[in-house]
Design a protein around this motif. Structure first.
Motif, PDB file in Angstrom:
ATOM      1  N   LEU A 100       0.836  -1.200   0.000  1.00  0.00           N
ATOM      2  CA  LEU A 100       0.000   0.000   0.000  1.00  0.00           C
ATOM      3  C   LEU A 100       0.875   1.255   0.000  1.00  0.00           C
ATOM      4  O   LEU A 100       2.016   1.220   0.437  1.00  0.00           O
ATOM      5  CB  LEU A 100      -0.897   0.012   1.232  1.00  0.00           C
TER       6      LEU A 100
ATOM      7  N   GLN B 104      -2.302   5.241   2.428  1.00  0.00           N
ATOM      8  CA  GLN B 104      -3.276   4.162   2.575  1.00  0.00           C
ATOM      9  C   GLN B 104      -2.946   3.313   3.800  1.00  0.00           C
ATOM     10  O   GLN B 104      -3.828   2.970   4.585  1.00  0.00           O
ATOM     11  CB  GLN B 104      -3.290   3.265   1.334  1.00  0.00           C
TER      12      GLN B 104
ATOM     13  N   ASP C 255     -12.344   6.552   1.796  1.00  0.00           N
ATOM     14  CA  ASP C 255     -11.898   6.120   0.469  1.00  0.00           C
ATOM     15  C   ASP C 255     -10.550   5.407   0.544  1.00  0.00           C
ATOM     16  O   ASP C 255     -10.340   4.393  -0.114  1.00  0.00           O
ATOM     17  CB  ASP C 255     -11.803   7.304  -0.484  1.00  0.00           C
ATOM     18  N   ARG C 256      -9.638   5.932   1.341  1.00  0.00           N
ATOM     19  CA  ARG C 256      -8.315   5.296   1.498  1.00  0.00           C
ATOM     20  C   ARG C 256      -8.444   3.914   2.131  1.00  0.00           C
ATOM     21  O   ARG C 256      -7.780   2.969   1.727  1.00  0.00           O
ATOM     22  CB  ARG C 256      -7.394   6.160   2.355  1.00  0.00           C
TER      23      ARG C 256
ATOM     24  N   LYS D  38     -10.068   1.460  -0.402  1.00  0.00           N
ATOM     25  CA  LYS D  38      -9.096   1.097  -1.431  1.00  0.00           C
ATOM     26  C   LYS D  38      -8.049   0.142  -0.870  1.00  0.00           C
ATOM     27  O   LYS D  38      -7.669  -0.836  -1.526  1.00  0.00           O
ATOM     28  CB  LYS D  38      -8.435   2.363  -1.995  1.00  0.00           C
ATOM     29  N   SER D  39      -7.607   0.382   0.346  1.00  0.00           N
ATOM     30  CA  SER D  39      -6.637  -0.504   0.995  1.00  0.00           C
ATOM     31  C   SER D  39      -7.219  -1.901   1.168  1.00  0.00           C
ATOM     32  O   SER D  39      -6.543  -2.896   0.922  1.00  0.00           O
ATOM     33  CB  SER D  39      -6.243   0.046   2.368  1.00  0.00           C
TER      34      SER D  39
ATOM     35  N   GLU E  91      -9.564  -3.289  -0.634  1.00  0.00           N
ATOM     36  CA  GLU E  91      -9.651  -3.912  -1.962  1.00  0.00           C
ATOM     37  C   GLU E  91      -8.293  -4.480  -2.394  1.00  0.00           C
ATOM     38  O   GLU E  91      -8.228  -5.598  -2.893  1.00  0.00           O
ATOM     39  CB  GLU E  91     -10.129  -2.898  -2.998  1.00  0.00           C
ATOM     40  N   ILE E  92      -7.243  -3.715  -2.177  1.00  0.00           N
ATOM     41  CA  ILE E  92      -5.907  -4.149  -2.612  1.00  0.00           C
ATOM     42  C   ILE E  92      -5.463  -5.398  -1.863  1.00  0.00           C
ATOM     43  O   ILE E  92      -5.060  -6.389  -2.483  1.00  0.00           O
ATOM     44  CB  ILE E  92      -4.883  -3.007  -2.438  1.00  0.00           C
TER      45      ILE E  92
END
Length: 65
Positions: free
Chosen positions: A18, A22, A52-53, A56-57, A59-60
Motif C-alpha cells: 500500500l 493508505q 476512500d483510502r 481502497k486498501s 480492496e488491494i
C-alpha cells in the motif's frame, strides 16, 4: 474470524504494498481503533477521504489474498 481481525492480519502481510497514506489510514482504523473522524483530524483530510483510502486498501489486500 471477525472482519477487523482478518483485515488486520492481511495488513500485516501485505501492508508494504500500500501507499504510505493508505497504510497509515488502514493501520489507524484497524490496529489503532480510531474512528474516521479521529483519523481525519490526524491526517488533515476529510472523513470521506479517509474512508476512500481505507476502502481502497481493503480492496488491494483482499485481492492479493
Amino acid at each position: 474470524m471477525s472482519k477487523n481481525l482478518n483485515m488486520s492480519l492481511l495488513l500485516d502481510f501485505y501492508g508494504d504494498i500500500l501507499s504510505e497514506k493508505q497504510r497509515e489510514a488502514a493501520d489507524l482504523f484497524y490496529n489503532g481503533d480510531y474512528s474516521l473522524s479521529e483519523i481525519s483530524e490526524i491526517t488533515g483530510i476529510t472523513r470521506q477521504g479517509v474512508r476512500d483510502r481505507i476502502v481502497k486498501s481493503e480492496e488491494i489486500v483482499t485481492e492479493l489474498e
